[in-house]
Design a protein around this motif. Structure first.
Motif, PDB file in Angstrom:
ATOM      1  N   ASN A 239      13.925  -8.897  30.588  1.00  0.00           N
ATOM      2  CA  ASN A 239      14.091  -7.799  29.542  1.00  0.00           C
ATOM      3  C   ASN A 239      13.197  -6.475  29.212  1.00  0.00           C
ATOM      4  O   ASN A 239      13.094  -6.058  28.232  1.00  0.00           O
ATOM      5  CB  ASN A 239      14.441  -8.371  28.227  1.00  0.00           C
ATOM      6  CG  ASN A 239      13.344  -9.401  28.169  1.00  0.00           C
ATOM      7  OD1 ASN A 239      12.404  -9.722  28.700  1.00  0.00           O
ATOM      8  ND2 ASN A 239      13.545 -10.315  26.566  1.00  0.00           N
ATOM      9  N   PHE A 240      12.255  -6.217  30.286  1.00  0.00           N
ATOM     10  CA  PHE A 240      11.405  -5.203  30.066  1.00  0.00           C
ATOM     11  C   PHE A 240      11.851  -4.180  31.369  1.00  0.00           C
ATOM     12  O   PHE A 240      11.984  -4.547  32.491  1.00  0.00           O
ATOM     13  CB  PHE A 240       9.935  -5.612  30.355  1.00  0.00           C
ATOM     14  CG  PHE A 240       9.358  -6.460  29.152  1.00  0.00           C
ATOM     15  CD1 PHE A 240       8.729  -5.894  28.072  1.00  0.00           C
ATOM     16  CD2 PHE A 240       9.824  -7.699  29.235  1.00  0.00           C
ATOM     17  CE1 PHE A 240       8.264  -6.652  27.225  1.00  0.00           C
ATOM     18  CE2 PHE A 240       9.342  -8.461  27.878  1.00  0.00           C
ATOM     19  CZ  PHE A 240       8.873  -8.111  27.055  1.00  0.00           C
ATOM     20  N   ALA A 241      11.554  -2.791  30.922  1.00  0.00           N
ATOM     21  CA  ALA A 241      12.001  -1.746  31.893  1.00  0.00           C
ATOM     22  C   ALA A 241      11.216  -0.539  31.567  1.00  0.00           C
ATOM     23  O   ALA A 241      10.692  -0.330  30.531  1.00  0.00           O
ATOM     24  CB  ALA A 241      13.558  -1.359  31.631  1.00  0.00           C
ATOM     25  N   SER A 242      11.564   0.371  32.561  1.00  0.00           N
ATOM     26  CA  SER A 242      10.718   1.900  32.572  1.00  0.00           C
ATOM     27  C   SER A 242      11.546   2.742  33.186  1.00  0.00           C
ATOM     28  O   SER A 242      12.180   2.634  34.284  1.00  0.00           O
ATOM     29  CB  SER A 242       9.347   1.828  33.157  1.00  0.00           C
ATOM     30  OG  SER A 242       8.625   2.706  33.060  1.00  0.00           O
ATOM     31  N   LEU A 243      11.685   3.682  32.396  1.00  0.00           N
ATOM     32  CA  LEU A 243      12.443   5.115  32.519  1.00  0.00           C
ATOM     33  C   LEU A 243      11.701   6.292  32.868  1.00  0.00           C
ATOM     34  O   LEU A 243      10.504   6.185  32.701  1.00  0.00           O
ATOM     35  CB  LEU A 243      13.359   5.160  31.507  1.00  0.00           C
ATOM     36  CG  LEU A 243      13.973   4.128  30.698  1.00  0.00           C
ATOM     37  CD1 LEU A 243      14.693   4.558  29.550  1.00  0.00           C
ATOM     38  CD2 LEU A 243      14.971   3.333  31.529  1.00  0.00           C
ATOM     39  N   VAL A 244      12.234   7.089  33.761  1.00  0.00           N
ATOM     40  CA  VAL A 244      11.644   8.387  33.857  1.00  0.00           C
ATOM     41  C   VAL A 244      12.804   9.442  33.414  1.00  0.00           C
ATOM     42  O   VAL A 244      13.937   9.423  33.663  1.00  0.00           O
ATOM     43  CB  VAL A 244      11.538   8.715  35.326  1.00  0.00           C
ATOM     44  CG1 VAL A 244      11.081  10.152  35.491  1.00  0.00           C
ATOM     45  CG2 VAL A 244      10.521   8.053  35.982  1.00  0.00           C
ATOM     46  N   ALA A 245      12.145  10.417  32.402  1.00  0.00           N
ATOM     47  CA  ALA A 245      13.241  11.256  31.872  1.00  0.00           C
ATOM     48  C   ALA A 245      12.690  12.797  32.117  1.00  0.00           C
ATOM     49  O   ALA A 245      11.367  13.015  31.872  1.00  0.00           O
ATOM     50  CB  ALA A 245      13.113  11.253  30.384  1.00  0.00           C
ATOM     51  N   LEU A 246      13.454  13.397  32.764  1.00  0.00           N
ATOM     52  CA  LEU A 246      13.085  14.964  32.946  1.00  0.00           C
ATOM     53  C   LEU A 246      13.671  16.029  32.300  1.00  0.00           C
ATOM     54  O   LEU A 246      14.910  15.752  31.635  1.00  0.00           O
ATOM     55  CB  LEU A 246      13.744  15.094  34.629  1.00  0.00           C
ATOM     56  CG  LEU A 246      13.198  14.083  35.710  1.00  0.00           C
ATOM     57  CD1 LEU A 246      13.802  14.511  36.944  1.00  0.00           C
ATOM     58  CD2 LEU A 246      11.703  13.846  35.777  1.00  0.00           C
ATOM     59  N   PRO A 247      12.869  17.045  31.945  1.00  0.00           N
ATOM     60  CA  PRO A 247      13.377  18.026  31.064  1.00  0.00           C
ATOM     61  C   PRO A 247      14.521  18.683  31.542  1.00  0.00           C
ATOM     62  O   PRO A 247      14.652  18.918  32.808  1.00  0.00           O
ATOM     63  CB  PRO A 247      11.870  18.776  30.583  1.00  0.00           C
ATOM     64  CG  PRO A 247      11.005  18.393  31.811  1.00  0.00           C
ATOM     65  CD  PRO A 247      11.635  17.060  32.302  1.00  0.00           C
TER      66      PRO A 247
END
Length: 247
Positions: A239-247
């Motif tokens: 239940n742990f995650a990492s995301l990349v958000a791009l502008p």
């Protein structure tokens, strides 16, 4: 420099206080996070790799909620863009003090590290410099839910074209069966790392009022509302995650 094993919740407490990043936690933090967060070493090391993909010359790289500087150090080792500077920010004086010690020790072990700056302060009040990478590594979940969009919007406004926000969080799941399964598996992970039932229960009580996880869908919707155009999960372990958000 030595770190102590995490025994904070090993003895019964008449009243479990809310979790805080105080001297006691700082002393055991490396052991605590390694035994509590599945995939943490992988996330940290690859945050440096990801940062190197998005870092732009002459820009700031932020580690917001830097704790002992693991992400700061990963970015310093991996990023080679000229003129970049890593800025670590944390509101815990104890964390910032120990972080200085860790990073200073690392300077003698590695060559060609990026320069860094540490700020003791509230990330909600931070005056952002133009940035190409911002890391929020298990930090947003400790921000009041009603202020998370405000923070993400300010981060988005500070990001240069081609930059990225990397967001790591514990997830809550909308489906009750999925939530129950992954909660049980996370508890099993803690047991396998030597935590007792008492430690697990008391730590859960300590975090209940201060850490408010969101679902993946909530994260995605909030990031899009903040002005990001693309949100991509790159890692999940239980239940742990990492995301990349791009502008």
């Amino acid at each position: 420099m030595t770190d102590s094993p995490d025994r904070i919740y090993a003895t019964p407490q008449a009243q479990v206080s809310d979790f805080a990043f105080n001297e006691d936690v700082v002393r055991v933090f490396p052991d605590m996070i390694k035994r509590s967060v599945p995939g943490y070493p992988t996330i940290v090391e690859n945050l440096g790799v990801l940062a190197a993909q998005f870092a732009q010359p002459g820009s700031a790289l932020y580690d917001l909620g830097c704790s002992l500087g693991a992400v700061t150090q990963a970015m310093r080792r991996h990023v080679r863009s000229e003129g970049c500077r890593v800025i670590g920010v944390d509101n815990s004086a104890a964390m910032v003090t120990r972080c200085h010690e860790y990073l200073h020790a690392q300077d003698s072990m590695f060559q060609e590290l990026l320069p860094y700056e540490l700020i003791e302060g509230d990330i909600l009040a931070l005056d952002f410099k133009p940035a190409s990478v911002v890391a929020l590594n298990f930090t947003l979940q400790f921000i009041e839910p009603e202020r998370r969009l405000e923070l993400l919007t300010r981060i988005r406004q500070s990001l240069l074209p081609g930059g990225a926000l990397i967001l790591s969080e514990k997830l809550r799941f909308e489906d009750e069966a999925e939530q129950a399964l992954l909660t049980d598996l996370h508890i099993a992970f803690k047991r396998a790392n030597g935590y007792s039932e008492l430690e697990i229960a008391q730590k859960r009580s300590a975090l209940e009022n201060v850490m408010k996880p969101d679902s993946l869908q909530q994260h995605r919707e909030r990031l899009l509302a903040a002005g990001f155009r693309q949100v991509t999960p790159w890692f999940q372990c239980l239940n742990f995650a990492s995301l990349v958000a791009l502008p």
